[in-house]
Design an enzyme around this catalytic site. Structure first.
Site, PDB file in Angstrom:
ATOM      1  N   GLU A   1       0.810  -1.215   0.000  1.00 21.60           N
ATOM      2  CA  GLU A   1       0.000   0.000   0.000  1.00 21.60           C
ATOM      3  C   GLU A   1       0.846   1.269   0.000  1.00 21.60           C
ATOM      4  O   GLU A   1       0.477   2.249  -0.640  1.00 21.60           O
ATOM      5  CB  GLU A   1      -0.927   0.020   1.229  1.00 21.60           C
ATOM      6  CG  GLU A   1      -2.066  -0.968   1.151  1.00 21.60           C
ATOM      7  CD  GLU A   1      -3.016  -0.821   2.330  1.00 21.60           C
ATOM      8  OE1 GLU A   1      -4.241  -0.929   2.110  1.00 21.60           O
ATOM      9  OE2 GLU A   1      -2.552  -0.614   3.457  1.00 21.60           O
TER      10      GLU A   1
ATOM     11  N   GLU B   1      -5.502  19.353  37.518  1.00 22.58           N
ATOM     12  CA  GLU B   1      -6.295  20.579  37.668  1.00 22.58           C
ATOM     13  C   GLU B   1      -5.507  21.844  37.359  1.00 22.58           C
ATOM     14  O   GLU B   1      -6.084  22.834  36.915  1.00 22.58           O
ATOM     15  CB  GLU B   1      -6.844  20.672  39.103  1.00 22.58           C
ATOM     16  CG  GLU B   1      -7.932  19.673  39.410  1.00 22.58           C
ATOM     17  CD  GLU B   1      -8.502  19.849  40.804  1.00 22.58           C
ATOM     18  OE1 GLU B   1      -9.676  19.498  40.999  1.00 22.58           O
ATOM     19  OE2 GLU B   1      -7.789  20.327  41.705  1.00 22.58           O
TER      20      GLU B   1
END
Length: 570
Positions: free
Chosen positions: A72, A312
């Site tokens: 491919e 956070e």
């Protein structure tokens, strides 16, 4: 009597290590040597990459040259696509360690004669193998190679022929194939011919993608049968074999300071057990992150390495915020003693987070790991999934004898129960909580458990100061432990009472002194009066004694006078 050897003992299956992190552990040593292995999956699952890394690691780690036959992508396209992963295909080709051959197949140009075979492919592939003396071969992908064959019978025969030819050449081969709709492969035949079948899966759940790998079959060998998450990043493929994390880790006897001397004192004055897991839970604003940062800073001060996972705050925000508490992390970031990895939990799935964290631990080799907070992971998984992920991470760290500290946001109504449900996994559990009263909010700390060591059972007040987290001495009132204004008021009240008692004692002392002085004065007067009276009495006694003596003398003279008169009268 010695047991008889089985055929498997006499002729053990030889394995070829892939060099891919985690895959060799799952396959118990690698894929079957000298046999073909099928790697199948949907588009984008990582088939070509895992095959290429198998060749690159073989050439660089095991001195086993390889051949990559593509149907491919051209060699130029392959080289460009994997250059970002650090794979230098051109360099390996120049060293005769790798040969890449692109075979162009166009179905419209092939006329089926009924006796279609792969002789031309075998000649071409054989020449490539001989040119570099290859030990490893990759064929990518089978669907393109056999797309011109409409007959299943011919397809099956040619597949078997291809796999037999690869075995005869003595090369270890990986053949990639597209996954079918209801089958492992598009044609549903390849998995029956191959000796080992590896299935790759790329799924999306709640808008979070995760790649997984499963060994569907492995002839002649035991292997891990679970689904294993894997990561594709700049270093290639990393697979996390979750079954390898068992309860077999060593238990080192050393201690690690908490970074807070007064908290160390609550752990026999020595801190946490080395290699243990610590959970710090509490409601928002109770100081969990500060305690975690102070722990990391204390480790870095001793010249050790700390790895900090934050969900956070960014590293700069953490450095700024902790600076207000007197915790200076920047020097340790600059000296590479501290690494802060900040990212939102929603960036990846749980398994991808786990893979990245374990990989960074392996690279950085920290002495302690901090994760702040673990409750944010619930946004990308259910509680059971988060608990499973954290359990594997804790076991992974314990196996490496790394001390870990996890912070967890707790619900105000139930502080001694974590939202993630991992408290039972932890060796030490510290609970922080807010105490409201007297128009203010204060903070308190207690140790719920600490396996393998004596620890304080007292509830302690603590303050976030410019010098970090500071524990206050325990102060008990009638209603229990007192903090803040209530503590100050109680102290003031008790100090006032103490002053009053001191003043009363002093007053009574003065009263006694006055009484003593009055008594002494009275005793002086009485003594003076007694002395005067005594003198008068003694004078009277002397006078009476003189009179008595005079009377006696008079009587004696009178008696003598009578005696003379009597003698004269005779």
């Amino acid at each position: 009597m010695p047991s008889k050897k089985t055929a498997a003992d006499s002729f053990p299956l030889q394995k070829c290590p892939t060099g891919i992190q985690g895959l060799d552990e799952i396959t118990m040593g690698g894929i079957p040597r000298g046999r073909p292995t099928l790697v199948t999956g949907a588009a984008g699952s990582g088939k070509t990459l895992i095959a290429l890394e198998f060749l690159v690691k073989g050439a660089t780690l095991y001195n086993e040259p390889g051949v990559f036959m593509a149907f491919e992508e051209t060699s130029e396209e392959l080289t460009t696509n994997v250059s970002s992963l650090g794979f230098d295909l051109d360099g390996l080709a120049k060293q005769k360690k790798l040969a890449i051959d692109y075979v162009y197949i166009e179905r419209s140009e092939i006329e089926e004669t009924g006796e279609y075979d792969l002789e031309g492919l075998f000649v071409r592939l054989g020449h490539a193998i001989d040119s570099v003396k290859a030990k490893r071969v990759v064929l990518d992908t089978l669907e393109v190679l056999f797309s011109c064959l409409p007959s299943e019978g011919i397809l099956r025969a040619e597949l078997r022929r291809l796999f037999r030819w690869l075995k005869k050449k003595g090369v270890t081969a990986i053949v990639t194939g597209e996954r079918g709709v209801n089958t492992i492969t598009r044609y549903g035949l390849e998995e029956y011919v191959a000796d080992c079948v590896i299935l790759l899966d790329h799924r999306v759940n709640e808008q979070v993608s995760t790649r997984r790998l499963r060994v569907v079959k492995y002839r002649g060998s035991y292997h891990g049968t679970n689904e294993y998450p894997f990561l594709i990043d700049k270093d290639g493929i990393s697979i996390l074999p979750i079954t390898s994390f068992g309860l077999t880790s060593d238990a080192p006897s050393g201690r690690v300071s908490t970074g807070i001397p007064s908290l160390d004192a609550m752990f026999e004055g020595k801190g946490y057990n080395k290699g243990s897991s610590v959970l710090v839970s509490g409601t928002a604003g109770t100081g969990k992150s500060t305690m975690a940062a102070q722990f990391a800073e204390s480790v870095c001060k001793r010249g050790k390495r700390a790895l900090y996972f934050a969900f956070e705050e960014s590293p700069k925000q953490i450095i700024r915020n902790m600076g207000y508490a007197g915790i200076d992390l920047k020097p340790y970031l600059d000296s590479k003693h501290l690494v802060i990895r900040s990212e939102r939990p929603t960036l990846f799935g749980l398994e991808m987070h786990l893979l990245q964290m374990t990989k960074l631990v392996d690279q950085f080799k920290p002495h302690i790991v901090v994760m702040d907070p673990i409750t944010n992971l619930i946004s990308v998984g259910f509680q059971t999934d988060v608990k499973s992920m954290l359990m594997r991470f804790v076991d992974f760290l314990k196996a490496k004898q790394i001390t870990s500290l996890f912070t967890s946001l707790a619900s105000p109504g139930n502080l001694e129960q974590t939202d993630v449900g991992v408290s039972s996994l932890m060796d030490t559990w510290i609970v922080l909580k807010d105490i409201e009263g007297q128009g203010e909010r204060n903070r308190g700390l207690s140790i719920v458990k600490s396996r393998g060591m004596a620890h304080s059972n007292q509830f302690r007040e603590f303050k976030l100061t410019a010098n970090g987290l500071m524990l206050e001495d325990v102060y008990l009132g009638v209603s229990g432990a007192l903090t803040g204004a209530a503590k100050a008021a109680q102290i003031a009240e008790e100090e006032a009472a103490a002053r009053a008692r001191t003043e009363e004692i002093e007053r009574l002392g003065r009263h006694i002194e006055r009484k003593r002085q009055v008594l002494e004065s009275q005793m002086i007067v009485l003594r003076s009066e007694f002395e005067v009276e005594e003198e008068e009495i003694r004078k009277r006694m002397a006078d009476l004694e003189a009179r008595e003596q005079a009377a006696a003398e008079q009587e004696n003279r009178m008696a003598q006078a009578r005696k003379v008169d009597e003698e004269t009268g005779r």
